[in-house]
Motif scaffolding. Structure first.
Motif, PDB file in Angstrom:
ATOM      1  N   ALA A 169       0.836  -1.209   0.000  1.00 39.36           N
ATOM      2  CA  ALA A 169       0.000   0.000   0.000  1.00 39.36           C
ATOM      3  C   ALA A 169       0.867   1.254   0.000  1.00 39.36           C
ATOM      4  N   ARG A 170       1.885   1.227   0.840  1.00 38.01           N
ATOM      5  CA  ARG A 170       2.798   2.376   0.920  1.00 38.01           C
ATOM      6  C   ARG A 170       3.520   2.589  -0.415  1.00 38.01           C
ATOM      7  N   ALA A 171       3.933   1.472  -1.026  1.00 36.06           N
ATOM      8  CA  ALA A 171       4.626   1.577  -2.316  1.00 36.06           C
ATOM      9  C   ALA A 171       3.701   2.138  -3.394  1.00 36.06           C
ATOM     10  N   LEU A 172       2.397   1.855  -3.282  1.00 36.40           N
ATOM     11  CA  LEU A 172       1.452   2.293  -4.312  1.00 36.40           C
ATOM     12  C   LEU A 172       1.006   3.738  -4.150  1.00 36.40           C
ATOM     13  N   ALA A 173       1.320   4.338  -2.984  1.00 35.66           N
ATOM     14  CA  ALA A 173       0.729   5.634  -2.634  1.00 35.66           C
ATOM     15  C   ALA A 173       0.831   6.664  -3.759  1.00 35.66           C
ATOM     16  N   LEU A 174       1.974   6.791  -4.377  1.00 33.52           N
ATOM     17  CA  LEU A 174       2.179   7.876  -5.336  1.00 33.52           C
ATOM     18  C   LEU A 174       1.986   7.425  -6.787  1.00 33.52           C
ATOM     19  N   ASN A 175       1.227   6.341  -6.975  1.00 36.17           N
ATOM     20  CA  ASN A 175       0.973   5.828  -8.332  1.00 36.17           C
ATOM     21  C   ASN A 175       2.233   5.578  -9.142  1.00 36.17           C
ATOM     22  N   PRO A 176       3.121   4.737  -8.629  1.00 36.02           N
ATOM     23  CA  PRO A 176       4.369   4.495  -9.369  1.00 36.02           C
ATOM     24  C   PRO A 176       4.105   3.717 -10.656  1.00 36.02           C
ATOM     25  N   LYS A 177       5.068   3.772 -11.558  1.00 34.62           N
ATOM     26  CA  LYS A 177       4.988   2.965 -12.780  1.00 34.62           C
ATOM     27  C   LYS A 177       5.752   1.662 -12.593  1.00 34.62           C
ATOM     28  N   LEU A 178       6.698   1.690 -11.651  1.00 35.98           N
ATOM     29  CA  LEU A 178       7.542   0.511 -11.406  1.00 35.98           C
ATOM     30  C   LEU A 178       7.618   0.257  -9.910  1.00 35.98           C
ATOM     31  N   ILE A 179       7.413  -1.002  -9.529  1.00 37.70           N
ATOM     32  CA  ILE A 179       7.621  -1.385  -8.128  1.00 37.70           C
ATOM     33  C   ILE A 179       8.774  -2.371  -8.072  1.00 37.70           C
ATOM     34  N   ILE A 180       9.685  -2.130  -7.160  1.00 40.26           N
ATOM     35  CA  ILE A 180      10.771  -3.078  -6.939  1.00 40.26           C
ATOM     36  C   ILE A 180      10.478  -3.775  -5.615  1.00 40.26           C
ATOM     37  N   ALA A 181      10.285  -5.079  -5.662  1.00 37.97           N
ATOM     38  CA  ALA A 181       9.913  -5.817  -4.456  1.00 37.97           C
ATOM     39  C   ALA A 181      11.028  -6.798  -4.120  1.00 37.97           C
ATOM     40  N   ASP A 182      11.684  -6.562  -2.985  1.00 38.73           N
ATOM     41  CA  ASP A 182      12.810  -7.398  -2.588  1.00 38.73           C
ATOM     42  C   ASP A 182      12.318  -8.482  -1.625  1.00 38.73           C
TER      43      ASP A 182
END
Ligand code: ATP
Ligand code: MG
Length: 336
Positions: A169-182
Motif C-alpha cells: 500500500a505504501r509503495a502504491l501511494a504515489l501511483n508508481p509505474k515501477l515497483i521493486i519488491a525485494d
C-alpha cells in the motif's frame, strides 16, 4: 520504443575495509564488485524476476536503481533519462515513479507509526501532505485488500501477510509505474504467499505496473514473471522469457537452480541446490568462467577464458562455453 527501465552495464563497487586497515593487512585492492556489468530492460507493465544465491548482488541492483548506492559505471535510465547523471534534487521526482519494497518488511516499517501514517508518509515526503490523507489511507488499504480499521493499527499488531500488504500500500501511494519488491514472500506461510502473489497479479492487471521482483522462490518467478534473470557473483549468467528459461535453461547454473527438489517450504529451494562447493568470495573471483569451480560440465577452457554473452533466442541470452542443448534439458524439472 523506449523501455520503462533500462539498466546498461551497471557496476557497483563496495569498499570492504578502510584504507588504513587495508594497508596494515597488505590488501592492495580492498573493493568488491557486488554488481559487475549487468544489463537488462523492463517494459511498461512487464514483470522481471531476479534470482540467485545469497550475496549474488540482487538487493544491490535494486538499491542502485533507486539511487541508494552509487553506480561505479554504467547507467540506469527511467523512461529514457539517465538517473545516474542526476543530482539528488533532480532525482527526487523519479522516486515517485519507482517505489521500493525492502527486504524485511516488518523491520522496515517504523514501529511507532500507525498504518495510516505509514502508508500516507510518501505524500508528506513528496510535499503533497495537504490532501485528504484519511481518504487516501482508505483507498490504499482497499487496493491491497485490507479493511479501513487497519489504519489505526501499529506494525506489531500485523501478521506477516498483513505487514506485506501495508508495504505494498505504501509503495502504491504515489501511483508508481515501477515497483521493486525485494523478497516480498520470504518468511510467509505457503497459503499467505499465495495471497501476496494474487495481490501482485491483480496489481499487474489493474494498474499495468511494471515489477522487478527479487526472490528465492521459484514458484513466485514461475507464476508472476514474464522474464527472469539468474545472477551469480554479481553477473547475469542467463536471462530470458520465464517459460523458456524454465523449460530450456542453457546455463548449467540455471539448470542446477531449477532442478532442485521441490521442498515443502518453497523459500528453501535455492538454499538446497545440488551444486557442489561453496560460493566463491567476491574478493577472490575464480579465473575464466567464474562458475567453473562448481560446474558439472567444466572443461579446461572454462578455467582460463571468460565466456562471452551468447544469444539463445529472442531476448534470451547466457554466458557459457558449453551450454546445455535444448534436447539435453528435457529432463530438467522445475520445482512446483
Ligand atoms: P540476499 O539473497 O542474501 O539478500 P543479495 O543477492 O541481495 O543477497 P546483496 O545484498 O546485493 O546480495 O550483496 C552483494 C554483496 O555485496 C555481498 O557480498 C554483500 O556483503 C556486499 N554488500 C552489500 N552492501 C554492502 C555495503 N553497503 N558495503 C559493503 N559490502 C556490501
Ligand atoms: Mg538481498
Amino acid at each position: 520504443t523506449t523501455p520503462l527501465l533500462k539498466v546498461d552495464d551497471l557496476r557497483v563497487r563496495f569498499r570492504t575495509m578502510g584504507p588504513l586497515k587495508a594497508l596494515a593487512k597488505g590488501v592492495p585492492d580492498p573493493y568488491i564488485d557486488a554488481v559487475c556489468g549487468v544489463s537488462f530492460d523492463i517494459s511498461e507493465g512487464e514483470t522481471l524476476g531476479l534470482v540467485g544465491e545469497s550475496g549474488s548482488g540482487k538487493s544491490t541492483i535494486a538499491r542502485a536503481i533507486m539511487g541508494l548506492v552509487p553506480a561505479e559505471s554504467g547507467s540506469v535510465s527511467f523512461a529514457g533519462t539517465d538517473l545516474t547523471a542526476l543530482s539528488p534534487r533532480r532525482f527526487a521526482p523519479y522516486r515517485r515513479d519507482m517505489a521500493m519494497m525492502f527486504q524485511d518488511p516488518v523491520g522496515s516499517l517504523s514501529p511507532r507509526l500507525t498504518v495510516r501514517s505509514l502508508i500516507t508518509e510518501p505524500f508528506r515526503i513528496h510535499g503533497t501532505g495537504d490532501r485528504d490523507l484519511d481518504g487516501e489511507a482508505r483507498r490504499l488499504l482497499k487496493m491491497v485488500g485490507l479493511n479501513e480499521d487497519f489504519a489505526r493499527r501499529f506494525p506489531h499488531q500485523l501478521s506477516g501477510g498483513q505487514a506485506r500488504r501495508v508495504g505494498v500500500a505504501r509503495a502504491l501511494a504515489l501511483n508508481p509505474k515501477l515497483i521493486i519488491a525485494d523478497e516480498p514472500t520470504a518468511g510467509l506461510d505457503v497459503s499467505v504467499q499465495g495471497e501476496i502473489l494474487n495481490l501482485f497479479a491483480r496489481l499487474q492487471d489493474e494498474l499495468g505496473l511494471a515489477i522487478l521482483i527479487i526472490t528465492h522462490n521459484l514458484n513466485v518467478v514461475r507464476h508472476i514473471t514474464d522474464r527472469m534473470a539468474i545472477m551469480y557473483l554479481g553477473r547475469f549468467v542467463e536471462q530470458g522469457p520465464t517459460e523458456e528459461v524454465f523449460y530450456t535453461p542453457r546455463h548449467p547454473y540455471t539448470e542446477a537452480l531449477l532442478s532442485a527438489n521441490p521442498e515443502p517450504d518453497p523459500d528453501a529451494v535455492l538454499d538446497r541446490i545440488a551444486i557442489s562447493g561453496e560460493v566463491p568470495s567476491l574478493m577472490n573471483r575464480p579465473s575464466g568462467c567464474e562458475f567453473h569451480t562448481r560446474c558439472l560440465y567444466a572443461q579446461a577452457k572454462c578455467r582460463t577464458e571468460a565466456p562471452a554473452l551468447t544469444e539463445a533466442g529472442e531476448s534470451h541470452s547466457f554466458t557459457c562455453h558449453y551450454p546445455l542443448t535444448v534436447a539435453h534439458t528435457g529432463r530438467t524439472k522445475a520445482a512446483s
